[in-house]
Design a protein around this motif. Structure first.
Motif, PDB file in Angstrom:
ATOM      1  N   PRO A 190      -2.036   5.663   3.258  1.00  0.00           N
ATOM      2  CA  PRO A 190      -2.554   5.121   4.516  1.00  0.00           C
ATOM      3  C   PRO A 190      -3.784   4.251   4.299  1.00  0.00           C
ATOM      4  O   PRO A 190      -4.568   4.468   3.373  1.00  0.00           O
ATOM      5  N   GLU A 191      -3.959   3.260   5.175  1.00  0.00           N
ATOM      6  CA  GLU A 191      -5.026   2.286   5.007  1.00  0.00           C
ATOM      7  C   GLU A 191      -6.406   2.931   4.974  1.00  0.00           C
ATOM      8  O   GLU A 191      -7.258   2.532   4.172  1.00  0.00           O
ATOM      9  N   ASP A 192      -6.633   3.944   5.820  1.00  0.00           N
ATOM     10  CA  ASP A 192      -7.952   4.569   5.832  1.00  0.00           C
ATOM     11  C   ASP A 192      -8.233   5.309   4.532  1.00  0.00           C
ATOM     12  O   ASP A 192      -9.360   5.322   4.035  1.00  0.00           O
ATOM     13  N   LEU A 193      -7.198   5.904   3.947  1.00  0.00           N
ATOM     14  CA  LEU A 193      -7.369   6.575   2.662  1.00  0.00           C
ATOM     15  C   LEU A 193      -7.538   5.544   1.544  1.00  0.00           C
ATOM     16  O   LEU A 193      -8.333   5.744   0.609  1.00  0.00           O
ATOM     17  N   ASP A 194      -6.819   4.432   1.653  1.00  0.00           N
ATOM     18  CA  ASP A 194      -6.965   3.352   0.685  1.00  0.00           C
ATOM     19  C   ASP A 194      -8.393   2.808   0.719  1.00  0.00           C
ATOM     20  O   ASP A 194      -9.003   2.552  -0.332  1.00  0.00           O
ATOM     21  N   ASN A 195      -8.932   2.640   1.902  1.00  0.00           N
ATOM     22  CA  ASN A 195     -10.319   2.179   2.039  1.00  0.00           C
ATOM     23  C   ASN A 195     -11.298   3.177   1.417  1.00  0.00           C
ATOM     24  O   ASN A 195     -12.294   2.787   0.811  1.00  0.00           O
ATOM     25  N   TYR A 196     -10.998   4.457   1.571  1.00  0.00           N
ATOM     26  CA  TYR A 196     -11.840   5.502   0.979  1.00  0.00           C
ATOM     27  C   TYR A 196     -11.842   5.367  -0.549  1.00  0.00           C
ATOM     28  O   TYR A 196     -12.891   5.485  -1.199  1.00  0.00           O
TER      29      TYR A 196
ATOM     30  N   ASN B  14     -13.947   2.375  -1.465  1.00  0.00           N
ATOM     31  CA  ASN B  14     -15.365   2.607  -1.193  1.00  0.00           C
ATOM     32  C   ASN B  14     -16.002   3.600  -2.157  1.00  0.00           C
ATOM     33  O   ASN B  14     -17.232   3.645  -2.280  1.00  0.00           O
TER      34      ASN B  14
ATOM     35  N   HIS C  19       0.843  -1.193   0.000  1.00  0.00           N
ATOM     36  CA  HIS C  19       0.000   0.000   0.000  1.00  0.00           C
ATOM     37  C   HIS C  19       0.882   1.248   0.000  1.00  0.00           C
ATOM     38  O   HIS C  19       1.822   1.352   0.773  1.00  0.00           O
TER      39      HIS C  19
END
Length: 214
Positions: free
Chosen positions: A5-11, A14, A2
């Motif tokens: 960051p994981e939260d941005l990747d999830n965004y 999504n 990655h």
């Protein structure tokens, strides 16, 4: 690998297209029953492959490295109604698994499996391609490219997966048994310098290169 960051990747995931139900089923069964499920293209990269294929709208597609068939089904989404997708893999144990999911899709009759060494099979394919996806043994990427470049239409696209190799392409030294990293470094350099194509390397997942034949 990655790059954000994981939260941005999830965004990012999504806010991209949803994963089709059939591919969700394929992904679940791959993780339940098949070794090395990390090899699966997965939701986000699969949607990228689908989008690229839809933009190209290819008549003939070649995939080198089928695994469980996820990426083939993504690429087939952009194929012309009279098109064909030919996919090559050396693992006979996965053949029936792939076929089952291909036949569940609306593209089953247009997807042709080839079992064996791609370097032996490619010369026997009597057609030219608009889109090629290379995702097999890294040591042979350059050989696959050389085998397919003259079977690619002008304006055709070659997609090469895993070209960042978890960041190992930045390594200056390699373990003696690591043949993949130096092969990918050489391959990436050759794509950049090959005057027959124009190339962009995208930092998507483990690296995806788009090369267009001039």
């Amino acid at each position: 690998m990655h790059f954000i960051p994981e939260d941005l990747d999830n965004y990012v995931v999504n806010h991209s297209e949803d994963e089709p139900e059939l591919l969700q089923q394929l992904s679940r069964e791959t993780y339940q029953k098949i070794l090395q499920p990390r090899m699966l293209s997965g939701h986000y990269q699969g949607r990228v492959l689908s989008m690229i294929s839809k933009l190209i709208n290819p008549k003939n597609i070649l995939e080198i490295g089928t695994y469980t068939g996820y990426s083939a089904l993504c690429l087939a989404e952009g194929m012309k109604s009279n098109g064909e997708l030919h996919t090559i893999d050396i693992d006979e144990e996965l053949f029936d698994f792939q076929r089952r999911y291909f036949d569940k899709s609306t593209y089953g009759k247009q997807i042709f499996q080839h079992l064996g060494n791609a370097l032996d099979i490619i010369p026997k394919l009597d057609m030219v391609f608009d889109l090629v996806f290379i995702d097999a043994d890294k040591e042979n990427y350059s050989n696959y490219f050389n085998a397919i470049i003259n079977k690619l239409n002008t304006g055709g696209i070659i997609l090469s997966d895993n070209v960042l190799w978890s960041g190992k392409v930045l390594d200056k030294t390699f373990k003696k048994d690591d043949t993949s990293t130096p092969a990918l470094i050489e391959y990436n350099t050759s794509l950049k310098n090959d005057k027959r194509i124009e190339t962009v390397l995208l930092p998507i997942r483990d690296g995806l290169t788009i090369s267009r034949k001039m």
